[in-house]
Design an enzyme around this catalytic site. Structure first.
Site, PDB file in Angstrom:
ATOM      1  N   CYS A  75       0.848  -1.190   0.000  1.00 20.86           N
ATOM      2  CA  CYS A  75       0.000   0.000   0.000  1.00 20.86           C
ATOM      3  C   CYS A  75       0.888   1.245   0.000  1.00 20.86           C
ATOM      4  O   CYS A  75       1.975   1.249   0.543  1.00 20.86           O
ATOM      5  CB  CYS A  75      -0.936   0.103   1.200  1.00 20.86           C
ATOM      6  SG  CYS A  75      -2.028  -1.293   1.386  1.00 20.86           S
ATOM      7  N   ARG A 124       3.579  -0.188  -5.125  1.00 19.63           N
ATOM      8  CA  ARG A 124       3.348  -0.729  -3.782  1.00 19.63           C
ATOM      9  C   ARG A 124       2.015  -1.461  -3.655  1.00 19.63           C
ATOM     10  O   ARG A 124       1.734  -2.100  -2.657  1.00 19.63           O
ATOM     11  CB  ARG A 124       3.383   0.400  -2.744  1.00 19.63           C
ATOM     12  CG  ARG A 124       4.703   1.110  -2.681  1.00 19.63           C
ATOM     13  CD  ARG A 124       4.655   2.186  -1.643  1.00 19.63           C
ATOM     14  NE  ARG A 124       4.586   1.646  -0.304  1.00 19.63           N
ATOM     15  CZ  ARG A 124       5.624   1.324   0.444  1.00 19.63           C
ATOM     16  NH1 ARG A 124       6.832   1.495  -0.031  1.00 19.63           N
ATOM     17  NH2 ARG A 124       5.474   0.833   1.656  1.00 19.63           N
ATOM     18  N   TRP A 162      -2.940  -2.534  -1.573  1.00 21.56           N
ATOM     19  CA  TRP A 162      -2.674  -3.946  -1.833  1.00 21.56           C
ATOM     20  C   TRP A 162      -3.476  -4.689  -0.768  1.00 21.56           C
ATOM     21  O   TRP A 162      -3.184  -4.616   0.416  1.00 21.56           O
ATOM     22  CB  TRP A 162      -1.178  -4.240  -1.703  1.00 21.56           C
ATOM     23  CG  TRP A 162      -0.823  -5.655  -2.028  1.00 21.56           C
ATOM     24  CD1 TRP A 162      -0.663  -6.195  -3.263  1.00 21.56           C
ATOM     25  CD2 TRP A 162      -0.591  -6.721  -1.100  1.00 21.56           C
ATOM     26  NE1 TRP A 162      -0.342  -7.531  -3.161  1.00 21.56           N
ATOM     27  CE2 TRP A 162      -0.294  -7.886  -1.847  1.00 21.56           C
ATOM     28  CE3 TRP A 162      -0.605  -6.817   0.285  1.00 21.56           C
ATOM     29  CZ2 TRP A 162      -0.006  -9.110  -1.262  1.00 21.56           C
ATOM     30  CZ3 TRP A 162      -0.330  -8.048   0.880  1.00 21.56           C
ATOM     31  CH2 TRP A 162      -0.037  -9.171   0.106  1.00 21.56           C
ATOM     32  N   ASN A 166      -1.508   1.830   5.972  1.00 23.61           N
ATOM     33  CA  ASN A 166      -0.723   0.754   5.382  1.00 23.61           C
ATOM     34  C   ASN A 166      -0.320  -0.164   6.526  1.00 23.61           C
ATOM     35  O   ASN A 166       0.147   0.317   7.553  1.00 23.61           O
ATOM     36  CB  ASN A 166       0.513   1.376   4.708  1.00 23.61           C
ATOM     37  CG  ASN A 166       1.454   0.338   4.164  1.00 23.61           C
ATOM     38  OD1 ASN A 166       1.106  -0.839   4.073  1.00 23.61           O
ATOM     39  ND2 ASN A 166       2.647   0.761   3.802  1.00 23.61           N
ATOM     40  N   GLY A 167      -0.510  -1.474   6.386  1.00 21.27           N
ATOM     41  CA  GLY A 167      -0.149  -2.407   7.452  1.00 21.27           C
ATOM     42  C   GLY A 167      -1.329  -3.295   7.801  1.00 21.27           C
ATOM     43  O   GLY A 167      -2.294  -3.387   7.044  1.00 21.27           O
ATOM     44  N   GLU A 170      16.224 -17.711  -9.750  1.00 23.32           N
ATOM     45  CA  GLU A 170      15.815 -16.338 -10.066  1.00 23.32           C
ATOM     46  C   GLU A 170      15.193 -16.263 -11.464  1.00 23.32           C
ATOM     47  O   GLU A 170      14.187 -15.575 -11.666  1.00 23.32           O
ATOM     48  CB  GLU A 170      17.032 -15.402  -9.955  1.00 23.32           C
ATOM     49  CG  GLU A 170      16.801 -13.962 -10.403  1.00 23.32           C
ATOM     50  CD  GLU A 170      15.766 -13.197  -9.582  1.00 23.32           C
ATOM     51  OE1 GLU A 170      15.239 -13.750  -8.607  1.00 23.32           O
ATOM     52  OE2 GLU A 170      15.460 -12.048  -9.956  1.00 23.32           O
ATOM     53  N   LYS A 182      11.482 -14.910 -12.088  1.00 24.82           N
ATOM     54  CA  LYS A 182      11.200 -13.773 -12.962  1.00 24.82           C
ATOM     55  C   LYS A 182      10.089 -14.139 -13.942  1.00 24.82           C
ATOM     56  O   LYS A 182       9.157 -13.381 -14.161  1.00 24.82           O
ATOM     57  CB  LYS A 182      12.439 -13.345 -13.765  1.00 24.82           C
ATOM     58  CG  LYS A 182      13.447 -12.509 -13.060  1.00 24.82           C
ATOM     59  CD  LYS A 182      13.057 -11.080 -12.810  1.00 24.82           C
ATOM     60  CE  LYS A 182      12.409 -10.882 -11.499  1.00 24.82           C
ATOM     61  NZ  LYS A 182      13.214 -10.864 -10.289  1.00 24.82           N
ATOM     62  N   GLU A 232       6.576 -14.674 -12.082  1.00 24.27           N
ATOM     63  CA  GLU A 232       5.919 -13.531 -11.446  1.00 24.27           C
ATOM     64  C   GLU A 232       5.410 -12.491 -12.439  1.00 24.27           C
ATOM     65  O   GLU A 232       4.442 -11.810 -12.159  1.00 24.27           O
ATOM     66  CB  GLU A 232       6.797 -12.891 -10.370  1.00 24.27           C
ATOM     67  CG  GLU A 232       8.016 -12.181 -10.886  1.00 24.27           C
ATOM     68  CD  GLU A 232       8.867 -11.563  -9.775  1.00 24.27           C
ATOM     69  OE1 GLU A 232       8.323 -11.183  -8.734  1.00 24.27           O
ATOM     70  OE2 GLU A 232      10.077 -11.451  -9.985  1.00 24.27           O
ATOM     71  N   HIS A 244      16.166 -36.568  -9.395  1.00 24.54           N
ATOM     72  CA  HIS A 244      15.559 -37.101  -8.168  1.00 24.54           C
ATOM     73  C   HIS A 244      14.073 -36.756  -8.076  1.00 24.54           C
ATOM     74  O   HIS A 244      13.499 -36.773  -6.988  1.00 24.54           O
ATOM     75  CB  HIS A 244      16.305 -36.589  -6.937  1.00 24.54           C
ATOM     76  CG  HIS A 244      17.721 -37.063  -6.884  1.00 24.54           C
ATOM     77  ND1 HIS A 244      18.063 -38.355  -6.535  1.00 24.54           N
ATOM     78  CD2 HIS A 244      18.884 -36.438  -7.203  1.00 24.54           C
ATOM     79  CE1 HIS A 244      19.378 -38.488  -6.605  1.00 24.54           C
ATOM     80  NE2 HIS A 244      19.895 -37.343  -7.016  1.00 24.54           N
ATOM     81  N   LYS A 246       5.661  -4.094  -4.478  1.00 20.06           N
ATOM     82  CA  LYS A 246       7.124  -3.985  -4.465  1.00 20.06           C
ATOM     83  C   LYS A 246       7.736  -4.286  -3.101  1.00 20.06           C
ATOM     84  O   LYS A 246       8.673  -5.054  -3.010  1.00 20.06           O
ATOM     85  CB  LYS A 246       7.512  -2.579  -4.921  1.00 20.06           C
ATOM     86  CG  LYS A 246       8.998  -2.342  -5.003  1.00 20.06           C
ATOM     87  CD  LYS A 246       9.556  -2.857  -6.296  1.00 20.06           C
ATOM     88  CE  LYS A 246      11.057  -2.742  -6.389  1.00 20.06           C
ATOM     89  NZ  LYS A 246      11.595  -3.815  -7.247  1.00 20.06           N
TER      90      LYS A 246
END
Ligand code: F6R
Length: 609
Positions: free
Chosen positions: A2, A27, A74, A100-101, A482, A486, A489, A505, A604
């Site tokens: 947020c 955000r 968010w 925010n939180g 990574e 990438k 996402e 395996h 983010k």
């Protein structure tokens, strides 16, 4: 998550709030809203969806006024819709809050307030705040906010305005960042610096539980006990151009193309080229203590965790110090076994990741020295760590990290080489050789970036597949992780990163001609091992794209497609191999029409647990 913005001054608030919200959209982008106070009335406008939806609404008629708050959400409690969007108000639209939180005890508070006659309309935890402030209000908004935050548990950054006490914004934070911008006859409030760079680069960072009363002429900040504080105004070096797309279609692409600059920034001032010597004056960790380190713990989340894994290889290789790497979110709930001579390194681009902050505090409690690698000056992690090494990436706006990943790797190379120098674990000739190759990196990265057309062609060929396996071994195994992250996402295509030797395996069962493999196979000490792993994959009819070292002819006879990287030292390949994978993910996502800079469900900085 947020984003919060606030403005108080002589100008119309709405354009400034909207501009700030756009800068903070990374955000969260589930919904957005603004509240403007004028003539004893607060007007609220909010919309589900991205900020452009709110902007369209405001084009039909924006509230006028010089004091306002804005929010981009968010969603945590309550789905993204107009009702749950912020700002939220109390019963009489006299007290308005952006938050925010997460307020963890919101349920009992909500029940108590309902029993006192308060009327709730949303499903959010936030809505308890305006009602609580309303019920605590006597004749001073700051005091009512102070009393209210004493009753809440959880994390918060809040901005509050009220018709009962106009002419001010009251703000406070605990576990979520909040910054006050100082202008000439005007003041700003925001979750992050980019939101105010158009207007000022003079900022004050609010600390935990501090309460700020902001008027157009200044700010009064008190601690949780009400003691007035003298806070330093910090000049931020970033400028507004750094937060624009500068002609690129997406921030992510711009940021990938800034990676040569990030490498140069990291080398600058840290290497004495005449003496081939590393100088790390920013680290206050005493040399004696560096010599005595028995173990290093590196803690981080997401992609930063993957750079930490690369860090393990580098530190162990160069310094001989054993390294343990963990997700901050796991480490914080483990039994913490930190010895007196152990060093904790935290890696966080934003410096605001809630779990990494919690890990930092747990390590502090255990008595460990804490070194942070972060991008953001003034962030919580930068302020709470004993020493900070900045990764010098500049503002990163694309939600999926790219250039900060490179900045983190560079900082880890320099830091480990510095430790090796202090501890004398490698000789001067070797140090000289690594420095020489580090200095060549910007040039090599330039070569990789110039080959973007090859990656575009590959993405055209591969974008229709629904599953990918990424394989790497040794220091390139984290890069496989990574690369897969990438891709998934930003394009929502399933991808798994795996250590090449482990693939047989289990994951090998997945492979067939519909499941391509991306293999990172530079000419390093595990080259032949990875080649064997690739042959195992090829035997399952799988299409293989390899990232290999220029000049490796053998590989082209084994795999279907090759992207060649320039030659470098074994330990430096992660820099050269991750960039084509960033570009590959970007171009696949772009071809699939995904909103690359704002992937669904992500934000983010993850400032909630
Ligand atoms: C992925 C990504 C995230 C972050 C993670 C940690 O592209 O960006 O996985 O790496 O959320 O964030 P920081 O480094 O800010 O602690």
């Amino acid at each position: 998550m947020c984003g919060i913005v606030g403005y108080i001054g002589p100008k119309e608030a709405v354009p400034i709030l909207l501009d700030g919200l756009k800068k903070l959209e990374y955000r969260g982008y589930d919904s957005a809203g603004i509240a403007v106070l004028k003539d004893n009335k607060i007007q609220i406008k909010k919309r589900k969806g991205k900020i452009v939806k709110l902007e369209n609404l405001l084009e039909k008629g924006a509230p006028k006024g010089n004091i306002g708050l804005g929010h981009t959400r968010w969603a945590t409690h309550g789905k993204p819709n107009n009702l749950n969007a912020h700002p939220h108000n109390g019963c009489n639209s006299e007290i308005v809050v952006v938050h925010n939180g997460i307020i963890e005890n919101y349920m009992p508070l909500r029940e108590k307030l309902i029993s006192e006659g308060h009327n709730f309309i949303s499903e959010t935890d936030t809505e308890v705040l305006p009602h609580l402030i309303e019920s605590n209000y006597q004749n001073d908004l700051t005091l009512a906010v102070k009393e209210s935050i004493e009753e809440i548990e959880g994390s918060y950054a809040i901005g509050v305005i009220s018709t009962r006490d106009p002419g001010k914004i009251v703000a406070s934070r605990c576990g979520s960042p909040l910054i006050i911008g100082v202008g000439e006859g005007e003041m700003f409030l925001a979750s992050d610096i980019p939101a105010m760079l158009n207007y000022t680069n003079r900022v004050i960072f609010l600390e935990e539980r501090e309460i700020a009363t902001i008027t157009k002429d200044g700010v009064k900040i008190v601690d949780s006990k009400g003691k007035i504080l003298e806070k330093e105004i910090i000049n931020i070096e970033w400028d507004v151009e750094m937060t624009e797309k500068s002609g690129y279609k997406h921030f992510m692409l711009k940021e990938i193309f800034q990676e040569t600059m990030v490498i140069r920034n990291n080398l600058e001032g840290r290497i004495n080229l005449t003496a081939n010597f590393l100088e790390l004056s920013e680290i206050s960790f005493p040399l004696k203590n560096i010599k005595e380190i028995e173990k290093i713990f590196i803690l981080a989340c997401g992609s930063s965790y993957y750079t930490a894994l690369v860090g393990k290889y580098i530190f162990e290789e160069l310094t001989g110090i054993p390294v343990e790497v963990d997700y901050s979110s796991e480490f914080r709930y483990r039994k913490i076994l930190l010895g007196k001579k152990d060093l904790t390194i935290l890696i966080s681009q934003s410096g605001e990741t809630a779990d990494t902050i919690a890990a930092l505090r747990a390590c502090r409690e255990a008595g460990s020295y804490i070194l942070a690698l972060t991008n953001v000056r003034g962030s919580t992690i930068s302020r709470e760590a004993d020493s900070v090494m900045y990764i010098k990436a500049g503002p990163e706006i694309g939600v999926a990290t790219t250039k900060a990943f490179i900045g983190q790797l560079m900082s880890l190379y320099i830091l480990s080489l510095y430790f090796a120098q202090v501890r004398n674990t490698i000789n001067h000739t070797e140090i000289k050789k690594i420095i020489f190759e580090l200095i060549k990196l910007p040039q090599l990265v330039e070569i990789v970036l110039l080959k973007e057309p090859e990656i575009i062609k590959l993405s055209e060929e591969f974008f229709n597949y629904h599953n990918f396996l990424y394989l790497g071994r040794g220091i390139n195994y984290p890069i496989a992780l990574e690369g897969a992250l990438k891709l998934k996402e930003i394009s929502y295509v399933h991808a798994e990163g795996y250590p090449a030797g482990e693939m047989k395996h289990g994951p090998i069962a997945l492979l067939d001609k519909t499941f391509p493999t991306v293999a990172i196979v530079p000419k390093d000490k595990v080259y032949t091992k990875v080649i064997n792993n690739i042959k195992e994959v090829k035997a399952r009819d799988t299409l293989v794209l390899a990232l290999a070292t220029e000049g490796d002819k053998e590989i082209s006879n084994i795999v279907d497609r090759v992207f060649y990287m320039p030659q470098t030292l074994d330990i430096l390949y992660p820099i050269l191999s991750v960039i084509p994978l960033q570009l590959f993910a970007y171009h696949i996502a772009n071809k699939l029409g995904c909103d690359v800079d704002k992937p669904r469900n992500l934000a983010k900085s993850v400032t909630v647990e």
